[in-house]
Design a protein around this motif. Structure first.
Motif, PDB file in Angstrom:
ATOM      1  N   LYS A 355      38.845  45.818  35.877  1.00 15.06           N
ATOM      2  CA  LYS A 355      37.989  46.436  36.663  1.00 15.06           C
ATOM      3  C   LYS A 355      38.844  47.496  37.829  1.00 15.06           C
ATOM      4  CE  LYS A 355      34.173  42.858  36.790  1.00 15.06           C
ATOM      5  NZ  LYS A 355      33.500  42.088  37.371  1.00 15.06           N
ATOM      6  N   SER A 356      39.876  47.060  37.969  1.00 14.22           N
ATOM      7  CA  SER A 356      40.934  47.637  38.873  1.00 14.22           C
ATOM      8  C   SER A 356      41.497  48.999  38.438  1.00 14.22           C
ATOM      9  CB  SER A 356      41.761  46.764  39.706  1.00 14.22           C
ATOM     10  OG  SER A 356      43.032  46.568  38.658  1.00 14.22           O
ATOM     11  N   GLY A 357      41.487  48.906  36.811  1.00 19.02           N
ATOM     12  CA  GLY A 357      42.214  49.902  36.215  1.00 19.02           C
ATOM     13  C   GLY A 357      43.759  49.550  35.916  1.00 19.02           C
ATOM     14  N   ASP A 358      44.030  48.196  36.478  1.00 15.65           N
ATOM     15  CA  ASP A 358      45.511  48.131  35.885  1.00 15.65           C
ATOM     16  C   ASP A 358      45.795  47.552  34.560  1.00 15.65           C
ATOM     17  OD1 ASP A 358      46.454  48.665  38.201  1.00 15.65           O
ATOM     18  OD2 ASP A 358      46.273  46.611  39.351  1.00 15.65           O
ATOM     19  N   LEU A 359      44.604  47.305  33.813  1.00 13.12           N
ATOM     20  CA  LEU A 359      44.946  46.827  32.315  1.00 13.12           C
ATOM     21  C   LEU A 359      43.934  47.523  31.619  1.00 13.12           C
ATOM     22  CD1 LEU A 359      45.810  44.745  30.347  1.00 13.12           C
ATOM     23  CD2 LEU A 359      43.828  43.146  31.023  1.00 13.12           C
ATOM     24  N   LEU A 360      44.641  48.163  30.485  1.00 10.22           N
ATOM     25  CA  LEU A 360      43.797  48.863  29.631  1.00 10.22           C
ATOM     26  C   LEU A 360      43.298  47.953  28.578  1.00 10.22           C
ATOM     27  CD1 LEU A 360      43.223  51.854  28.836  1.00 10.22           C
ATOM     28  CD2 LEU A 360      45.113  52.119  27.517  1.00 10.22           C
ATOM     29  N   MET A 361      41.933  47.711  28.545  1.00 12.72           N
ATOM     30  CA  MET A 361      41.139  46.787  27.821  1.00 12.72           C
ATOM     31  C   MET A 361      39.969  47.048  27.580  1.00 12.72           C
ATOM     32  SD  MET A 361      41.111  42.586  28.462  1.00 12.72           S
ATOM     33  CE  MET A 361      39.977  42.706  29.890  1.00 12.72           C
ATOM     34  N   GLY A 362      39.293  46.616  26.646  1.00 11.62           N
ATOM     35  CA  GLY A 362      37.856  47.052  26.543  1.00 11.62           C
ATOM     36  C   GLY A 362      37.079  45.884  27.394  1.00 11.62           C
ATOM     37  N   GLU A 363      35.703  46.394  27.593  1.00 17.11           N
ATOM     38  CA  GLU A 363      35.010  45.609  28.565  1.00 17.11           C
ATOM     39  C   GLU A 363      34.602  44.133  28.174  1.00 17.11           C
ATOM     40  OE1 GLU A 363      30.686  45.385  30.980  1.00 17.11           O
ATOM     41  OE2 GLU A 363      31.307  47.099  29.842  1.00 17.11           O
ATOM     42  N   PRO A 364      35.139  43.035  28.568  1.00 18.14           N
ATOM     43  CA  PRO A 364      35.207  41.751  28.047  1.00 18.14           C
ATOM     44  C   PRO A 364      33.816  40.923  28.429  1.00 18.14           C
ATOM     45  CG  PRO A 364      36.405  41.653  29.971  1.00 18.14           C
ATOM     46  CD  PRO A 364      35.843  42.957  29.921  1.00 18.14           C
ATOM     47  N   PHE A 365      33.534  40.099  27.491  1.00 13.86           N
ATOM     48  CA  PHE A 365      32.219  39.180  27.486  1.00 13.86           C
ATOM     49  C   PHE A 365      32.929  37.781  27.077  1.00 13.86           C
ATOM     50  CE2 PHE A 365      30.551  43.343  27.666  1.00 13.86           C
ATOM     51  CZ  PHE A 365      29.538  43.163  28.539  1.00 13.86           C
ATOM     52  N   VAL A 366      33.377  36.804  28.105  1.00 15.15           N
ATOM     53  CA  VAL A 366      33.972  35.672  27.735  1.00 15.15           C
ATOM     54  C   VAL A 366      33.165  34.382  27.783  1.00 15.15           C
ATOM     55  CG1 VAL A 366      35.837  34.432  28.224  1.00 15.15           C
ATOM     56  CG2 VAL A 366      35.973  36.959  28.736  1.00 15.15           C
ATOM     57  N   ALA A 367      33.347  33.473  26.714  1.00 17.06           N
ATOM     58  CA  ALA A 367      33.078  32.129  26.611  1.00 17.06           C
ATOM     59  C   ALA A 367      34.311  31.415  26.718  1.00 17.06           C
ATOM     60  CB  ALA A 367      32.232  32.143  25.410  1.00 17.06           C
TER      61      ALA A 367
END
Length: 681
Positions: A355-367
């Protein structure tokens, strides 16, 4: 977990397992460690899973004995390595059994040649100063490898069969153990995997430990795992943060016009030729006929002739790895994903940095996983001992902001219903493996919204003995042996599928996991990985050619292949009956396109298969109003690929441009940052 084990673990669930070369040497005939052998423990945060001993034999060779039991998967191996005067191996012998069959592997320097034989391959090359990197074996090999890398410095060490590795030392950490405080040093090995691989050294620069989701530590130091893992993750984050900021520079969010593209309309499930799509301020602002839109003065135009523009891809079964792993996912066009099983602290931290832009990652939905405290419990799970603890674990996941809860194979079936009811009360989704003694329909009736893995769906029709031991290797062996005999047109199967459809149960098949495990004899790249040969690392190339799960006595590889065909057919039958299918890999993400190709074999059209990795999972997690398709007003999550996806799903591997949250990123630059050395073939 050794460097080689780390690669194998990353690929194992995607089917790149080690095939048997012959009958493995039984446990009773393996080496017995002397009393003074150095003792390491194999542990995770869930507890201890095994042991390793290392010692020097009278002839000067180094010997090791490794034993592990992980959720019913057994490893019993030994390894003997002879080193030459230069510290490089002149002979290696590995024996025993792993969850994937015979561990046998040999290497020798003889007659001016380096000669090796393993399950994945065999060969010989001219002798040279190099370190043979086995495809299996114990962690012991990393002791002399680390010593060679430290001594070599920046020039590194050549590897057999090919490649070169280097080691870069990092910061130190104070820990405690049986002898009191001591200092250890984090280091990074490059050249073995696409991204740097962490390893820990002592103050003399010698091998100390390897820390991951499964760690190998000197006995007595296992209490430091959390601190070492957190330290290691923080250092990884520093390295990847600069990459994230480079790709998420404000200039990358300038308006962009994709013109002359073939557009995939995921909402309607159709491909539309000769389209133009304009994105600005992170949103899709206009869609019209090719040539009819103009980019703003500060925007740029990307010509899409011969290319297809699709929504950002979803992998619905992608566990959050380290920061390098999620960067690799973005390079393959995955702009959103579901992680059905990630440590809560890791999930919260990764999401915060995304969310802060410090990690280049897809939007996560976690269980996160909930399992009963049990010798076969899932590593990394929230382990519980009562219905009350199960409910408390559900509430903990809600408080952490997770999307769902995942139950596992050793869970007490009686605890599912009350825990699932609490999850639903809190607005969480319920999914998972099917616990031993339960059949999938029992789990659905107890509250499952979704079943993960097609083998657990097939468990509905397995013999009771298989169902009762579904928390062991029977969860794979049962469907592999008996799946071929299931009549998909029978009244029993049709009734079961109709009930899943009536209850709106979602299925996450991960067919690609079972394709390699059931079908492959090894020696050639698995279909999921053929396009990636030669562009990740020589070590990965060898694992890509490894064979499938060993065939149980009394059955043949052809039996397993017929059973896999039934799994594919079961997916097709469910889709035809209206059961929702979401595409997931349970791998590294690079397997996603193969998963979609298998859906086509199951009877889906290219458009239907692509919907399972775009709009369908967006609907599943409740955000289809803002993403999952290319439509005016939605978030600019798009992937431009080279080729016609309407005719060739494989074109999805040829990523040209990724747009995530409105940031426009070059596919080649992303692949380079993630450790690729070229484009998928």
């Amino acid at each position: 977990m050794s460097i080689r084990h780390r690669i194998a673990a990353a690929l194992l669930l995607a089917g790149a397992a080690t095939a048997a070369l012959a009958a493995p040497v039984p446990k009773e005939q393996l080496l017995v460690p002397p009393k003074d052998a150095a003792h390491y423990v194999v542990v995770s945060q869930a507890g201890k899973h095994g042991d390793q001993w290392v010692w020097t034999q009278p002839d000067g060779s180094i010997a090791s004995r490794y034993t592990q039991s992980l959720r019913g998967w057994i490893t019993e191996i030994d390894e003997v390595m002879t080193l030459g005067p230069d510290g490089l191996p002149t002979a290696i012998a590995i024996r025993g059994v792993t969850p994937n069959g015979d561990a046998a592997e040999t290497f020798a320097m003889r007659d001016g040649k380096a000669v090796w034989k393993a399950a994945a391959d065999s060969g010989e090359v001219a002798a040279a100063p190099a370190f043979y990197l086995a495809t299996g074996g114990t962690n012991m090999a990393n002791i002399p490898l680390a010593a060679e890398l430290v001594e070599a410095g920046a020039k590194g060490v050549a590897l057999f069969p090919s490649g070169r590795a280097t080691l870069e030392k990092g910061p130190t950490l104070a820990i405690t153990g049986p002898s009191g405080p001591r200092t250890v040093q984090l280091a990074w090995v490059r050249g073995i995997a696409p991204s740097p691989t962490p390893i820990w050294l002592d103050t003399d620069g010698k091998y100390f430990a390897e820390v991951s989701h499964i760690s190998t530590m000197p006995a007595g130091y296992e209490g430091n795992i959390r601190a070492m893992l957190d330290f290691q993750d923080a250092e990884t984050a520093k390295a990847v943060r600069a990459i994230a900021h480079r790709f998420r520079d404000p200039a990358a969010k300038a308006p962009v016009l994709f013109d002359n593209v073939r557009l995939f309309d995921a909402d309607k499930g159709v491909f539309v030729d000769n389209q133009a799509v304009l994105a600005a301020d992170g949103k899709i602002s206009a869609i019209a006929a090719a040539g009819s839109l103009k980019a703003p003065p500060n925007g740029r135009v990307i010509d899409g002739r011969g290319k297809t523009l699709v929504p950002g891809l979803w992998d619905s079964h992608l566990h959050i790895g380290d920061d390098w792993n999620v960067l690799l996912n973005m390079a393959t066009g995955i702009t959103s994903f579901r992680s059905p099983g990630t440590d809560i602290d890791r999930a919260v931290d990764a999401t915060k940095r995304w969310k802060s832009g410090d990690l280049l990652m897809g939007e996560p939905f976690v269980a996160q996983i909930i399992d009963q405290k049990h010798p076969l419990a899932a590593q990394g799970a929230e382990v519980v001992t009562s219905p009350a603890e199960a409910i408390a674990a559900v509430r903990k996941m809600k408080d952490a902001g997770l999307w769902g809860v995942k139950f596992y194979t050793s869970m007490n079936p009686a605890w599912i219903a009350p825990a699932a009811a609490e999850a639903h009360r809190l607005g969480l989704q319920v999914l998972g493996h099917v616990p031993a003694t339960m059949r999938p329909l029992d789990a659905v009736k107890a509250g499952y919204d979704e079943i993960t893995h097609i083998n657990f769906v097939m468990m509905q029709f397995m013999p009771q003995d298989v169902v009762d031991r579904a928390n062991t290797a029977q969860r794979l062996e049962g469907p592999a042996k008996f799946g071929k005999d299931v009549d998909l047109n029978s009244a029993e199967v049709r009734s079961f599928i109709a009930e899943l459809a009536r209850r709106k149960t979602v299925i996450d098949p991960t067919l690609v996991v079972w394709e390699g495990s059931m079908k492959s004899d090894g020696g050639v790249p698995a279909d999921a990985y053929a396009a990636y040969m030669g562009i990740l690392s020589p070590s990965y190339d060898r694992f890509f050619k490894a064979g499938g799960y060993p065939v149980v006595e009394g059955y043949t590889r052809d039996d397993y292949r017929k059973s896999f065909d039934k799994l594919v057919g079961l997916v097709g039958a469910m889709h035809k009956a209206g059961v929702t299918i979401v595409a997931g890999t349970d791998g590294q993400g690079i397997e996603l396109v193969r998963e979609l190709e298998l859906y086509k074999l199951a009877g889906m059209t290219n458009a239907e298969a692509l919907q399972s990795a775009t709009i369908v999972p967006a609907r599943r997690v409740g955000i289809a109003e803002r993403t999952g398709s290319i439509a005016v007003g939605k978030e600019a999550d798009m992937v431009l690929v080279d080729g016609d996806v309407s005719a060739d799903l494989g074109a999805l591997r040829r990523v040209v441009t990724v747009v995530s949250d409105g940031f426009v990123m070059d596919g080649d630059a992303l692949r380079t940052a993630a450790g690729f050395s070229g484009r998928p073939k």
